[in-house]
Design an enzyme around this catalytic site. Structure first.
Site, PDB file in Angstrom:
ATOM      1  N   GLY A  71      -1.876 -71.405  35.562  1.00  0.00           N
ATOM      2  CA  GLY A  71      -1.798 -72.832  35.301  1.00  0.00           C
ATOM      3  C   GLY A  71      -2.682 -73.695  36.174  1.00  0.00           C
ATOM      4  O   GLY A  71      -3.300 -74.657  35.690  1.00  0.00           O
ATOM      5  N   THR A  72      -2.751 -73.402  37.458  1.00  0.00           N
ATOM      6  CA  THR A  72      -3.553 -74.230  38.355  1.00  0.00           C
ATOM      7  C   THR A  72      -5.026 -74.191  37.964  1.00  0.00           C
ATOM      8  O   THR A  72      -5.679 -75.230  37.847  1.00  0.00           O
ATOM      9  CB  THR A  72      -3.372 -73.783  39.817  1.00  0.00           C
ATOM     10  OG1 THR A  72      -2.031 -74.069  40.231  1.00  0.00           O
ATOM     11  CG2 THR A  72      -4.340 -74.519  40.739  1.00  0.00           C
ATOM     12  N   ASN A 151       8.935 -79.799  35.406  1.00  0.00           N
ATOM     13  CA  ASN A 151       9.421 -78.610  36.087  1.00  0.00           C
ATOM     14  C   ASN A 151      10.609 -78.873  37.008  1.00  0.00           C
ATOM     15  O   ASN A 151      11.257 -77.937  37.461  1.00  0.00           O
ATOM     16  CB  ASN A 151       8.295 -77.971  36.899  1.00  0.00           C
ATOM     17  CG  ASN A 151       7.660 -78.939  37.870  1.00  0.00           C
ATOM     18  OD1 ASN A 151       7.284 -80.056  37.500  1.00  0.00           O
ATOM     19  ND2 ASN A 151       7.524 -78.542  39.123  1.00  0.00           N
ATOM     20  N   GLN A 179       5.813 -74.893  31.908  1.00  0.00           N
ATOM     21  CA  GLN A 179       7.259 -74.717  31.776  1.00  0.00           C
ATOM     22  C   GLN A 179       7.709 -74.613  30.322  1.00  0.00           C
ATOM     23  O   GLN A 179       8.810 -74.141  30.039  1.00  0.00           O
ATOM     24  CB  GLN A 179       7.992 -75.887  32.441  1.00  0.00           C
ATOM     25  CG  GLN A 179       7.944 -75.896  33.948  1.00  0.00           C
ATOM     26  CD  GLN A 179       8.689 -74.737  34.584  1.00  0.00           C
ATOM     27  OE1 GLN A 179       9.571 -74.123  33.988  1.00  0.00           O
ATOM     28  NE2 GLN A 179       8.334 -74.422  35.821  1.00  0.00           N
ATOM     29  N   SER A 199       0.995 -70.073  32.534  1.00  0.00           N
ATOM     30  CA  SER A 199       1.089 -69.055  33.585  1.00  0.00           C
ATOM     31  C   SER A 199       2.073 -67.982  33.154  1.00  0.00           C
ATOM     32  O   SER A 199       3.226 -68.286  32.819  1.00  0.00           O
ATOM     33  CB  SER A 199       1.571 -69.669  34.908  1.00  0.00           C
ATOM     34  OG  SER A 199       0.579 -70.459  35.501  1.00  0.00           O
ATOM     35  N   HIS A 201       3.676 -65.782  34.832  1.00  0.00           N
ATOM     36  CA  HIS A 201       4.821 -65.482  35.702  1.00  0.00           C
ATOM     37  C   HIS A 201       6.026 -66.380  35.420  1.00  0.00           C
ATOM     38  O   HIS A 201       7.105 -66.171  35.975  1.00  0.00           O
ATOM     39  CB  HIS A 201       4.423 -65.564  37.176  1.00  0.00           C
ATOM     40  CG  HIS A 201       4.226 -66.935  37.715  1.00  0.00           C
ATOM     41  ND1 HIS A 201       5.207 -67.608  38.415  1.00  0.00           N
ATOM     42  CD2 HIS A 201       3.168 -67.772  37.666  1.00  0.00           C
ATOM     43  CE1 HIS A 201       4.752 -68.794  38.776  1.00  0.00           C
ATOM     44  NE2 HIS A 201       3.511 -68.912  38.328  1.00  0.00           N
ATOM     45  N   THR A 238     -14.973 -59.807  36.209  1.00  0.00           N
ATOM     46  CA  THR A 238     -14.399 -58.695  35.459  1.00  0.00           C
ATOM     47  C   THR A 238     -12.948 -58.985  35.102  1.00  0.00           C
ATOM     48  O   THR A 238     -12.143 -59.344  35.962  1.00  0.00           O
ATOM     49  CB  THR A 238     -14.477 -57.399  36.282  1.00  0.00           C
ATOM     50  OG1 THR A 238     -15.844 -57.150  36.607  1.00  0.00           O
ATOM     51  CG2 THR A 238     -13.908 -56.221  35.507  1.00  0.00           C
ATOM     52  N   CYS A 326       7.552 -78.154  50.609  1.00  0.00           N
ATOM     53  CA  CYS A 326       7.753 -77.948  52.042  1.00  0.00           C
ATOM     54  C   CYS A 326       6.408 -78.120  52.741  1.00  0.00           C
ATOM     55  O   CYS A 326       5.487 -77.346  52.531  1.00  0.00           O
ATOM     56  CB  CYS A 326       8.308 -76.550  52.295  1.00  0.00           C
ATOM     57  SG  CYS A 326       8.856 -76.291  53.981  1.00  0.00           S
TER      58      CYS A 326
END
Length: 376
Positions: A71-72, A151, A179, A199, A201, A238, A326
């Site tokens: 995503g980034t 999110n 999301q 993304s 993940h 690659t 954080c």
């Protein structure tokens, strides 16, 4: 997995079938996908089969799907490219104050390059005003970037209304769907979406892989990663065939199980809120009061500071998020909740996010609520 994991919006554990697929591909499909011999062509087939699958889920042209690190990279690539592409028409961009950092920080970068950016606010339910968007558009507006689903509070934006408006005005429409992808249907033709991000993940796939959709990629997108001709000359380097294969498997599993999972998320949310009320836990919902992004639930717990709660939850093997970044060892108030409620609102420092996954059980919800009763 030990403990009670309630932070699926941050990342999901890889499905066993995905791990098996990645492992098999690493062992059997080690050929470079750019090679012309048999094992290279086999790797190429995995990539192109995945591209076809992704395109089908979006009603998109397969040639407009570019595999990347997630995503980034997709958000950065699409927005920076579009800004360059349309800079001759104007220098005004519209987004929201509550975008993911990969969009928000890209907007700050574009501002440093001379673009003017308007940041729309969320209301207290987590939505933008369509009228505010209309009023923000000028004859210099070239891009609108509005996340499909938030999110932190789980709100969904009205992409159809936004897309219809922007198509009429011929303004480039980008949306962060990290999301939302495979949680809600996305049809890039019907919604008039020009670019989006994903993304793997977030859907029980591997980290480090995802894709960008960019309309008419061959004509409109110019890679800023220079080198070979991979990804139809749109992203040099690659290809990571095992991770692409893992992403393919993750998408296939969501197509098989996604509808049942969404029902499960609604049941978990209802059970949690009703049980909390029975236990006299004074929870209040931040954002939509009825489920939109069904796996995300943001809770305001008055007089219970988020940072202290997170430590207590962690000590009881419960893993969730305050929806905050954080920084330098200190928990900062959520930029999203500040925008929704104001910097002086206790909701910005006394809230936490629960996000459900396919393995989340009612027993885990009970354990979470037991701990809440102990620390209240």
């Amino acid at each position: 997995m030990s403990g009670t994991y309630l932070d699926y919006a941050a990342t999901t554990p890889m499905a066993p079938e995905v791990i098996a697929k990645i492992t098999e591909t690493m062992q059997m499909n080690y050929g470079n996908a750019s090679s012309l011999y048999t094992i290279g062509r086999e790797s190429r087939k995995i990539i192109e089969d995945t591209r076809q699958l992704v395109a089908k889920t979006l009603n998109a042209n397969p040639n407009d799907i570019v595999f990347n690190s997630g995503g980034t990279e997709a958000n950065n690539s699409a927005l920076i490219n579009a800004a360059k592409q349309y800079s001759h028409q104007g220098n005004h961009i519209i987004t929201t104050a509550v975008e993911h950092s990969s969009v928000y920080q890209t907007m700050k970068y574009l501002e440093s390059k001379g673009f003017q950016v308007t940041y729309l606010d969320f209301d207290t339910t987590g939505h933008i005003s369509l009228d505010a968007l209309k009023n923000a558009i000028t004859d210099q507006t070239i891009i609108v970037s509005i996340m499909a689903g938030n999110n932190e509070v789980g709100s969904l934006q009205n992409l159809q209304a936004i897309g219809d408006l922007l198509a009429e005005k011929e303004i480039f429409f980008h949306t962060d769907t990290v999301q939302v992808y495979m949680n809600e249907p996305i049809d890039v033709q019907q919604l008039h979406v020009d670019a989006l991000s994903m993304s793997a993940h977030k859907i029980y796939g591997p980290k480090g892989i995802g894709f960008m959709y960019y309309r008419d990629t061959a004509k409109n997108f110019h890679s800023y990663i220079l080198g070979g001709d991979q990804e139809n000359k749109h992203r040099a380097g690659t290809e990571n065939v095992p991770l692409i294969a893992g992403m393919q498997k993750a998408i296939q599993l969501r197509l098989e199980n996604g509808e049942q999972e969404q029902k499960h998320f609604i049941e978990l949310r209802q059970y949690l809120l009703e049980s909390a009320k029975e236990r006299q836990l004074d929870f209040e919902v931040n954002g939509p009061q009825t489920p939109e992004l069904k796996h995300i639930l943001n809770i305001y717990w008055p007089n219970h500071p988020s940072d202290i709660n997170l430590i207590k939850f962690d000590m009881n093997d419960i893993y969730l998020s305050a929806g905050s970044a954080c920084t330098a060892g200190s928990l900062e108030p959520s930029r999203i909740l500040v925008d929704m409620f104001g910097s002086d609102s206790p909701r910005t420092t006394e809230s936490f996010r629960i996000s459900f996954g396919e393995k989340t059980s009612f027993k885990e919800i009970d354990h979470f609520l037991d701990v809440c009763e102990q620390i209240k």
